[in-house]
Write a protein that holds these residues in place. Structure first.
Motif, PDB file in Angstrom:
ATOM      1  N   LEU A 450      -8.637  14.438 -16.573  1.00 47.50           N
ATOM      2  CA  LEU A 450      -9.904  14.008 -17.169  1.00 47.50           C
ATOM      3  C   LEU A 450     -10.402  12.785 -16.421  1.00 47.50           C
ATOM      4  O   LEU A 450      -9.610  11.917 -16.037  1.00 47.50           O
ATOM      5  CB  LEU A 450      -9.701  13.675 -18.651  1.00 47.50           C
ATOM      6  CG  LEU A 450     -10.934  13.306 -19.475  1.00 47.50           C
ATOM      7  CD1 LEU A 450     -11.802  14.548 -19.719  1.00 47.50           C
ATOM      8  CD2 LEU A 450     -10.527  12.699 -20.816  1.00 47.50           C
ATOM      9  N   ALA A 451     -11.700  12.702 -16.221  1.00 48.35           N
ATOM     10  CA  ALA A 451     -12.281  11.513 -15.585  1.00 48.35           C
ATOM     11  C   ALA A 451     -13.708  11.328 -16.053  1.00 48.35           C
ATOM     12  O   ALA A 451     -14.442  12.305 -16.263  1.00 48.35           O
ATOM     13  CB  ALA A 451     -12.234  11.630 -14.064  1.00 48.35           C
ATOM     14  N   LEU A 452     -14.094  10.077 -16.221  1.00 45.92           N
ATOM     15  CA  LEU A 452     -15.486   9.705 -16.510  1.00 45.92           C
ATOM     16  C   LEU A 452     -15.931   8.769 -15.403  1.00 45.92           C
ATOM     17  O   LEU A 452     -15.330   7.706 -15.208  1.00 45.92           O
ATOM     18  CB  LEU A 452     -15.612   9.025 -17.876  1.00 45.92           C
ATOM     19  CG  LEU A 452     -17.039   8.790 -18.397  1.00 45.92           C
ATOM     20  CD1 LEU A 452     -17.044   8.634 -19.921  1.00 45.92           C
ATOM     21  CD2 LEU A 452     -17.724   7.578 -17.768  1.00 45.92           C
ATOM     22  N   THR A 453     -16.958   9.173 -14.652  1.00 47.84           N
ATOM     23  CA  THR A 453     -17.432   8.357 -13.533  1.00 47.84           C
ATOM     24  C   THR A 453     -18.910   8.027 -13.691  1.00 47.84           C
ATOM     25  O   THR A 453     -19.701   8.859 -14.140  1.00 47.84           O
ATOM     26  CB  THR A 453     -17.211   9.071 -12.188  1.00 47.84           C
ATOM     27  OG1 THR A 453     -17.864  10.351 -12.217  1.00 47.84           O
ATOM     28  CG2 THR A 453     -15.734   9.270 -11.914  1.00 47.84           C
ATOM     29  N   TYR A 627     -29.588   5.830 -12.974  1.00 41.84           N
ATOM     30  CA  TYR A 627     -28.209   5.724 -13.466  1.00 41.84           C
ATOM     31  C   TYR A 627     -27.766   7.054 -14.085  1.00 41.84           C
ATOM     32  O   TYR A 627     -28.584   7.894 -14.456  1.00 41.84           O
ATOM     33  CB  TYR A 627     -28.108   4.610 -14.516  1.00 41.84           C
ATOM     34  CG  TYR A 627     -28.452   3.242 -13.990  1.00 41.84           C
ATOM     35  CD1 TYR A 627     -27.474   2.396 -13.482  1.00 41.84           C
ATOM     36  CD2 TYR A 627     -29.779   2.787 -13.987  1.00 41.84           C
ATOM     37  CE1 TYR A 627     -27.791   1.134 -12.989  1.00 41.84           C
ATOM     38  CE2 TYR A 627     -30.107   1.528 -13.496  1.00 41.84           C
ATOM     39  CZ  TYR A 627     -29.111   0.712 -12.995  1.00 41.84           C
ATOM     40  OH  TYR A 627     -29.427  -0.531 -12.502  1.00 41.84           O
ATOM     41  N   GLY A 628     -26.478   7.198 -14.210  1.00 40.64           N
ATOM     42  CA  GLY A 628     -25.944   8.393 -14.841  1.00 40.64           C
ATOM     43  C   GLY A 628     -24.441   8.281 -14.975  1.00 40.64           C
ATOM     44  O   GLY A 628     -23.814   7.325 -14.487  1.00 40.64           O
ATOM     45  N   ALA A 629     -23.849   9.251 -15.646  1.00 39.13           N
ATOM     46  CA  ALA A 629     -22.390   9.311 -15.774  1.00 39.13           C
ATOM     47  C   ALA A 629     -22.022  10.725 -16.180  1.00 39.13           C
ATOM     48  O   ALA A 629     -22.836  11.465 -16.741  1.00 39.13           O
ATOM     49  CB  ALA A 629     -21.886   8.300 -16.805  1.00 39.13           C
ATOM     50  N   SER A 630     -20.781  11.085 -15.883  1.00 35.73           N
ATOM     51  CA  SER A 630     -20.314  12.416 -16.268  1.00 35.73           C
ATOM     52  C   SER A 630     -18.836  12.369 -16.629  1.00 35.73           C
ATOM     53  O   SER A 630     -18.088  11.500 -16.168  1.00 35.73           O
ATOM     54  CB  SER A 630     -20.541  13.430 -15.135  1.00 35.73           C
ATOM     55  OG  SER A 630     -19.639  13.195 -14.071  1.00 35.73           O
ATOM     56  N   VAL A 631     -18.439  13.312 -17.465  1.00 37.16           N
ATOM     57  CA  VAL A 631     -17.040  13.501 -17.845  1.00 37.16           C
ATOM     58  C   VAL A 631     -16.648  14.916 -17.442  1.00 37.16           C
ATOM     59  O   VAL A 631     -17.372  15.876 -17.746  1.00 37.16           O
ATOM     60  CB  VAL A 631     -16.832  13.342 -19.363  1.00 37.16           C
ATOM     61  CG1 VAL A 631     -15.372  13.630 -19.735  1.00 37.16           C
ATOM     62  CG2 VAL A 631     -17.223  11.952 -19.815  1.00 37.16           C
ATOM     63  N   SER A 632     -15.522  15.058 -16.759  1.00 39.78           N
ATOM     64  CA  SER A 632     -15.034  16.380 -16.367  1.00 39.78           C
ATOM     65  C   SER A 632     -13.585  16.546 -16.789  1.00 39.78           C
ATOM     66  O   SER A 632     -12.779  15.616 -16.662  1.00 39.78           O
ATOM     67  CB  SER A 632     -15.144  16.580 -14.853  1.00 39.78           C
ATOM     68  OG  SER A 632     -16.497  16.649 -14.453  1.00 39.78           O
ATOM     69  N   GLU A 633     -13.287  17.743 -17.266  1.00 40.10           N
ATOM     70  CA  GLU A 633     -11.924  18.102 -17.639  1.00 40.10           C
ATOM     71  C   GLU A 633     -11.509  19.316 -16.830  1.00 40.10           C
ATOM     72  O   GLU A 633     -12.226  20.323 -16.816  1.00 40.10           O
ATOM     73  CB  GLU A 633     -11.838  18.412 -19.134  1.00 40.10           C
ATOM     74  CG  GLU A 633     -10.439  18.762 -19.604  1.00 40.10           C
ATOM     75  CD  GLU A 633     -10.358  19.002 -21.099  1.00 40.10           C
ATOM     76  OE1 GLU A 633      -9.367  19.615 -21.554  1.00 40.10           O
ATOM     77  OE2 GLU A 633     -11.296  18.584 -21.822  1.00 40.10           O
TER      78      GLU A 633
END
Length: 783
Positions: A450-453, A627-633
């Motif tokens: 999992l990561a949130l960038t 700006y932005g952000a995402s979470v991927s699993e």
């Protein structure tokens, strides 16, 4: 005017009416679905049209000792063949530095470099004939990798350096240090429509070039120089492209020039359409980067010093490598304040395709490095990477001292704190992190990550004078409107947004506005549709033209109604001047025409407040930041290296979106394209310098099976503080950085193999082989 319409036109309803901010479909959507949208290759061919193909080099670096084109000329259907000696003007198509020949002269510098043009009666005959040339070479040593270029001090432009503070002293004083290397590969643009140009001679040495290009003005310049004719003799037109992604910004010039040279020589129309293999062999791609870094940080993970050296594979000529390197330097910080930095960038000259613009234009290559490093810092400290990211964020807008970038621009519109907090909550990040840790503890083979960038991306061309645009708006006597602007449509929706802007400004329904093909004879001296500036620049220019027309019509309407100018309002195709004073827009236009009111206008826009000093690497190169952000699993099979993106959540700051549906579509597309760059799209050259991944059979772009079942994209509510078009924000390039979370989630899953005690040396793209190599390294470190 019926009473129902009059009742609708209250001051409140007129004020509320809008055509911007609505999710209108793409202006060519129906044409796309029906197959009626006309691309360059669909344009009916003029009588006598011939077809061209290019003869390509088989060597990476060599002198041409002999060239026999007799077998080419003897092939069926061949009309002519041309080398560099047949070019009437300048043999160059370099966009900045004149080091990129249209056709190779005495030396070739990469496998696939064009040596000659063959013109025949059909596309197939031209391609077959091009293979019959007899070329003898004297081979020379070839440089193929960025590391080799650096070691040989082989660069296409002088190395760059940006320094702030004293990075070395700060590094020595830091409680902790991280040192390492990273490889990030390039990427093929893989537009659905390949490179194509169709040149048609016109009277008086004129030349019409129908070209799939993001930069018609540059094509006009290149063709004019190649033919040794003035620019006014060359007209370049582009109605639409089947994708561009930067690959048709400067690299369409070669194809336009070759078609035009052939057409000028033969005085007949000539079409040059690249086969996919030829296209990939000839054209440049996203620059791959090699990094060496050393970072200082404290016990909480706050970065105290940063030294990084970036070397790109530029290819054999400069192309756009210098501005790509500049943008990489300017985006190394991403969303993080860096007090003391020493950033060096080198554009390595290699005997490969001359790399060029690609969505993000160096920004992704700059930002991926700091994200990889922050991920490493967090693992070393045993912390969640999101917590380390947060403490390194730029300060809030009212927080002095931590809101100035390494190049000196003050960050005044920072919303990353609020945006990330919203995504963290909405995606249930903490709950999912705990669940993944539990899963990994009981799963020996399959590991989840999992990561949130986050993302911060500057919007504008680094070269200040490119930040300008023009437009024309015509109102016809039936009230319909035709718009022409300098931007080009490549599927991203710029024409839809510009139509919405004009419709909104004139107070008419969107269907009453139409856009014509981009044409250098209508709007001159345009900038490329690139750097995410297309809607910003051309929308403002079109608004300027439409505003002028609105003011003329408003003045005329006030006289017609006998009311004050301030009372005149335009909405939904109706002009309103107060109670009982109502007229249709078309009716007003008809009256204005009879009164000899000018019903067309030009518009212009230049982005204010920009500056850049390339010598000091400082200034205010960007109008604002998106700006932005995402979470991927993800889940990774540690035995095979196979992986799957299970779920992704993205939150993107589009400001006051001009068209939410189009913007969400752009974010979705950018996410998958960026994921492909970082995971599956591997470029591979053999020992002889030949690109072996030059077709869909050998180059893996993401397919529908690679997409997650749940890709949730939302737009962050935020009004742009900069005076952009309707306070919207660009959405072309920045979302491509969102899938950093996919790459780092894979790294997180690999790290779980060793209990998160070791940093996996994962290179990009994270192919199965790359993942297995990283797993082996983690296991070896754990033993």
């Amino acid at each position: 005017m019926n009473s129902k319409t009059e009742a609708f036109l209250t001051p409140e309803s007129v004020k509320a009416w809008a055509e911007v901010g609505l999710s209108h479909p793409h202006e060519s959507a129906i044409l796309h679905v029906l197959g009626e949208a006309t691309y360059t290759d669909d344009i009916p061919e003029a009588q006598g049209t011939l077809h061209a193909a290019l003869g390509l080099s088989a060597k990476a670096h060599a002198r041409i000792t002999a060239l026999n084109l007799a077998p080419v000329l003897a092939a069926p259907g061949v009309v002519a063949a041309y080398t560099w000696r047949d070019i009437p003007g300048t043999n160059d198509c370099g966009p900045i530095i004149h080091d990129d020949p249209i056709l190779a002269e005495e030396k070739v510098e990469y496998v696939g470099q064009p040596i000659f043009i063959v013109v025949a009666d059909s596309h197939d005959n031209a391609r077959r004939a091009a293979r019959k040339a007899e070329v003898q070479y004297e081979e020379l040593p070839a440089i193929l990798t960025p590391e080799a270029a650096r070691d040989a001090q082989s660069f296409v432009v002088p190395p760059m350096r940006l320094a702030r503070g004293d990075a070395q002293q700060a590094l020595e004083a830091s409680p902790h240090r991280v040192k390492g290397k990273l490889h990030v590969g390039g990427q093929e643009q893989f537009y659905l429509e390949g490179q194509i140009s169709y040149a048609i001679p016109k009277e008086g040495d004129g030349m019409l070039v129908l070209c799939s290009t993001q930069h018609p003005t540059e094509m006009q310049h290149v063709v004019a120089h190649a033919l040794h004719r003035p620019s006014h003799a060359i007209v370049v037109e582009c109605r639409r492209m089947g994708g561009g992604f930067g690959g048709k910004e400067s690299q369409s010039a070669l194809w336009a020039a070759c078609a035009a040279i052939s057409a000028a020589k033969l005085k007949r129309p000539v079409k040059l359409r690249a086969d996919r293999d030829d296209d990939m062999m000839v054209t440049g791609k996203r620059h791959c980067f090699y990094y060496e870094y050393e970072i200082g940080h404290d016990a909480d993970g706050r970065i105290t010093a940063a030294k990084v050296e970036m070397v790109s594979r530029a290819g054999f000529s400069a192309d756009l490598s210098a501005p790509v390197a500049t943008r990489a330097i300017c985006h190394f910080d991403n969303t993080y304040y860096l007090s003391d930095v020493d950033i060096r960038a080198m554009a390595g000259k290699t005997n490969t395709q001359s790399n060029t613009a690609f969505r993000g234009f160096g920004g992704p290559q700059g930002a991926i490095a700091i994200e990889y490093i922050v991920d490493e810092i967090a693992r070393n400290l045993g912390k969640d990477a999101l917590d380390v990211r947060k403490i390194n964020f730029y300060g809030r807008n009212d927080e002095e001292g931590r809101n100035v970038t390494q190049y000196g621009q003050k960050v005044v519109d920072n919303v990353i704190h609020e945006l990330v907090a919203q995504l963290e909550h909405d995606s249930a990040y903490r709950t999912r992190r705990a669940a993944i840790d539990e899963f990994n503890a009981r799963s020996a083979v399959l590991k989840k990550g999992l990561a949130l960038t986050p993302v911060k991306f500057g919007i504008a061309f680094n070269v200040t004078h490119f930040n300008q645009a023009g437009a024309l708006v015509h109102i016809y006597t039936d009230g319909s409107v035709l718009v022409n602007h300098g931007g080009t449509e490549m599927g991203q929706g710029i024409n839809t947004k510009v139509c919405q802007v004009v419709a909104h400004e004139l107070g008419i329904p969107l269907h009453r506005v139409r856009i014509s093909a981009t044409d250098t004879s209508k709007v001159a001296n345009t900038s490329a549709t690139a750097a995410s500036t297309g809607a910003d620049l051309n929308g403002k220019a079109a608004q300027d033209a439409a505003h002028t027309l609105r003011q003329r019509l408003a003045n005329f309407a006030a006289a017609q109604f006998g009311c004050e100018l301030a009372e005149v309002q335009f909405a939904d195709g109706v002009v309103y001047g107060g109670p009982g004073a109502v007229m249709s827009f078309a009716g007003l236009v008809q009256k204005a025409y009879l009164a000899r009111i000018q019903l067309w206008s030009d518009g212009f826009y230049a982005t204010p407040g920009l500056s850049w000093d390339p010598k000091t690497m400082s200034g205010n190169p960007f109008g604002y930041f998106a700006y932005g952000a995402s979470v991927s699993e993800v889940i990774v099979d540690t035995l095979t290296g196979e992986w799957k993106l299970l779920e992704a959540n993205a939150l993107y700051d589009a400001g006051n979106s001009l068209n939410p549906a189009i913007d969400i579509g752009q974010v979705e597309g950018a996410f998958i394209q960026g994921m492909g760059w970082l995971t599956t799209e591997e470029l591979w050259w053999n020992a002889g310098g030949k690109l072996m991944t030059h077709a869909p059979s050998t180059y893996k772009i993401p397919a529908i099976s690679d997409c997650p079942r749940n890709l949730e994209v939302k737009l962050f509510k935020n009004r742009n503080s900069f005076d952009s078009i309707h306070r919207s924000k660009a959405v072309g390039e920045p979302p491509l950085l969102l899938p950093f979370s996919v790459f780092l989630a894979i790294r997180d899953a690999v790290s779980a193999v060793g209990g998160h005690r070791h940093n996996p040396p994962l290179r990009a793209p994270a192919t199965c082989e790359s993942i297995l190599d990283a797993i082996d390294a983690v296991r070896a470190a754990a033993d």
